[in-house]
Design a protein around this motif. Sequence first.
Motif, PDB file in Angstrom:
ATOM      1  N   ILE A  25      -3.398   4.048  -1.898  1.00 50.30           N
ATOM      2  CA  ILE A  25      -3.818   2.974  -2.802  1.00 50.30           C
ATOM      3  C   ILE A  25      -3.336   1.653  -2.211  1.00 50.30           C
ATOM      4  O   ILE A  25      -2.135   1.427  -2.072  1.00 50.30           O
ATOM      5  CB  ILE A  25      -3.253   3.180  -4.222  1.00 50.30           C
ATOM      6  N   VAL A  26      -4.271   0.789  -1.870  1.00 47.80           N
ATOM      7  CA  VAL A  26      -3.932  -0.412  -1.127  1.00 47.80           C
ATOM      8  C   VAL A  26      -3.439  -1.525  -2.041  1.00 47.80           C
ATOM      9  O   VAL A  26      -3.591  -1.479  -3.264  1.00 47.80           O
ATOM     10  CB  VAL A  26      -5.117  -0.919  -0.285  1.00 47.80           C
ATOM     11  N   TRP A  27      -2.864  -2.525  -1.436  1.00 42.44           N
ATOM     12  CA  TRP A  27      -2.274  -3.645  -2.170  1.00 42.44           C
ATOM     13  C   TRP A  27      -3.280  -4.374  -3.047  1.00 42.44           C
ATOM     14  O   TRP A  27      -2.938  -4.946  -4.075  1.00 42.44           O
ATOM     15  CB  TRP A  27      -1.607  -4.618  -1.203  1.00 42.44           C
ATOM     16  N   GLN A  28      -4.561  -4.353  -2.670  1.00 42.83           N
ATOM     17  CA  GLN A  28      -5.586  -5.082  -3.419  1.00 42.83           C
ATOM     18  C   GLN A  28      -5.977  -4.394  -4.726  1.00 42.83           C
ATOM     19  O   GLN A  28      -6.586  -5.016  -5.589  1.00 42.83           O
ATOM     20  CB  GLN A  28      -6.841  -5.222  -2.556  1.00 42.83           C
ATOM     21  N   ASP A  29      -5.648  -3.132  -4.874  1.00 40.58           N
ATOM     22  CA  ASP A  29      -6.116  -2.331  -6.004  1.00 40.58           C
ATOM     23  C   ASP A  29      -5.589  -2.885  -7.331  1.00 40.58           C
ATOM     24  O   ASP A  29      -4.403  -3.195  -7.459  1.00 40.58           O
ATOM     25  CB  ASP A  29      -5.636  -0.889  -5.806  1.00 40.58           C
ATOM     26  N   ARG A  30      -6.462  -2.964  -8.345  1.00 39.74           N
ATOM     27  CA  ARG A  30      -6.097  -3.564  -9.631  1.00 39.74           C
ATOM     28  C   ARG A  30      -6.201  -2.575 -10.795  1.00 39.74           C
ATOM     29  O   ARG A  30      -6.216  -2.983 -11.951  1.00 39.74           O
ATOM     30  CB  ARG A  30      -6.993  -4.770  -9.928  1.00 39.74           C
ATOM     31  N   ARG A  31      -6.239  -1.294 -10.534  1.00 39.58           N
ATOM     32  CA  ARG A  31      -6.463  -0.343 -11.624  1.00 39.58           C
ATOM     33  C   ARG A  31      -5.269  -0.243 -12.579  1.00 39.58           C
ATOM     34  O   ARG A  31      -5.384   0.338 -13.645  1.00 39.58           O
ATOM     35  CB  ARG A  31      -6.814   1.042 -11.072  1.00 39.58           C
ATOM     36  N   THR A  87       0.843  -1.190   0.000  1.00 32.76           N
ATOM     37  CA  THR A  87       0.000   0.000   0.000  1.00 32.76           C
ATOM     38  C   THR A  87       0.882   1.246   0.000  1.00 32.76           C
ATOM     39  O   THR A  87       1.846   1.329   0.758  1.00 32.76           O
ATOM     40  CB  THR A  87      -0.918   0.002   1.227  1.00 32.76           C
ATOM     41  N   VAL A  88       0.537   2.232  -0.833  1.00 28.64           N
ATOM     42  CA  VAL A  88       1.413   3.387  -0.995  1.00 28.64           C
ATOM     43  C   VAL A  88       0.672   4.684  -0.680  1.00 28.64           C
ATOM     44  O   VAL A  88      -0.516   4.824  -0.965  1.00 28.64           O
ATOM     45  CB  VAL A  88       2.011   3.426  -2.422  1.00 28.64           C
ATOM     46  N   VAL A  89       1.395   5.613  -0.055  1.00 32.05           N
ATOM     47  CA  VAL A  89       0.858   6.918   0.346  1.00 32.05           C
ATOM     48  C   VAL A  89       1.750   8.009  -0.234  1.00 32.05           C
ATOM     49  O   VAL A  89       2.975   7.872  -0.261  1.00 32.05           O
ATOM     50  CB  VAL A  89       0.810   7.072   1.881  1.00 32.05           C
ATOM     51  N   LEU A  90       1.143   9.099  -0.671  1.00 31.25           N
ATOM     52  CA  LEU A  90       1.861  10.266  -1.187  1.00 31.25           C
ATOM     53  C   LEU A  90       1.405  11.466  -0.369  1.00 31.25           C
ATOM     54  O   LEU A  90       0.204  11.727  -0.266  1.00 31.25           O
ATOM     55  CB  LEU A  90       1.539  10.460  -2.670  1.00 31.25           C
ATOM     56  N   SER A 128       3.882  -1.664  -5.327  1.00 27.40           N
ATOM     57  CA  SER A 128       3.745  -0.226  -5.119  1.00 27.40           C
ATOM     58  C   SER A 128       4.108   0.624  -6.325  1.00 27.40           C
ATOM     59  O   SER A 128       3.493   1.673  -6.554  1.00 27.40           O
ATOM     60  CB  SER A 128       4.617   0.200  -3.928  1.00 27.40           C
ATOM     61  N   ALA A 129       5.116   0.240  -7.104  1.00 23.65           N
ATOM     62  CA  ALA A 129       5.603   1.093  -8.188  1.00 23.65           C
ATOM     63  C   ALA A 129       4.519   1.363  -9.225  1.00 23.65           C
ATOM     64  O   ALA A 129       4.411   2.481  -9.740  1.00 23.65           O
ATOM     65  CB  ALA A 129       6.824   0.462  -8.850  1.00 23.65           C
ATOM     66  N   THR A 130       3.717   0.338  -9.555  1.00 26.28           N
ATOM     67  CA  THR A 130       2.664   0.553 -10.553  1.00 26.28           C
ATOM     68  C   THR A 130       1.626   1.545 -10.030  1.00 26.28           C
ATOM     69  O   THR A 130       1.063   2.326 -10.798  1.00 26.28           O
ATOM     70  CB  THR A 130       1.976  -0.767 -10.923  1.00 26.28           C
TER      71      THR A 130
END
Length: 288
Positions: free
Chosen positions: A105-111, A89-92, A139-141
């Motif tokens: 955006i959490v680890w489960q997100d597939r967008r 999961t990544v935070v900005l 996270s990079a994607t």
Amino acid sequence: MWINCHAVVSSGHRSGTTSTRAVIYDSVGKACGSASRELTQHYPQPVGSNTTRTKSGPPSARWTPRALAAAGVAANQLAAIGITNQRETVVLWERDTGRPVALAIVWQDRRTSDFCREHQADQPWLQQRTGLVLDPYFSATKLHWLLRQNDGLRSRAEAGQLACGTIDTFLLWRLTGSRVHATDRTNASRTLLLNLTTAAWDEELCRYFEVPPVLLPEVRPSAADYGVTHGLDFLPDGVPIRGVAGDQQAALFGQCAFAPGEAKCTYGTGAFFLHTSAQRRRCRAIAC
């Protein structure tokens, strides 16, 4: 996050996918008290997208005091703090205010599935360098997608006005009063940006995913100096933070799976199987 108290008790706190929990432990590892809080989930798109709100306030402000009260421990008795967290999961967020500029955006997100499908030919060299497959999980994607959506965020990122990280990094930033921007190797290794040979951020990977390196935290060992608490109204200044580990690696270690071939499987929001390998990757620059 676990918190270790002077000789008598210790406490732990974990930031997971659907809740955050603080636990107090005694000196032999017995849980003495705990408290948790559910995290609000957001689903902005109908096909597999999942985001969770990252609050701008201190992330442990409510449940850490409750855990201490449940254990009958005063905040000034704490000897050290450690963090374990949901990975990927990544935070900005803004460096000057600590305020997130978007939903985490959490680890489960597939967008980012389309991006990954379009670049499948690059998977062999990405996997050789990072140990990971090209997948929206990492996270990079997610950072690539987020910065592509907003030119203003990209320009601010390149100017050094923003910082990013996995959940442990954001917790550290808030707990230390914006003084520490760091992560550990277990979390960094799940971003698709860490070179496993050097145990450092990889410039070519940053260019590939269009992630400005100035955004990224310092990578440290899991057991290391992560600064001290500062400027919090629920913990005194000066409590040392001495450990960070992604939740699944922390669980493997917690189950004492130290010998090659030993393994564990965690059942929670997902199911995760990890085992200790007999092979060790030799690092050129930093000991693994």
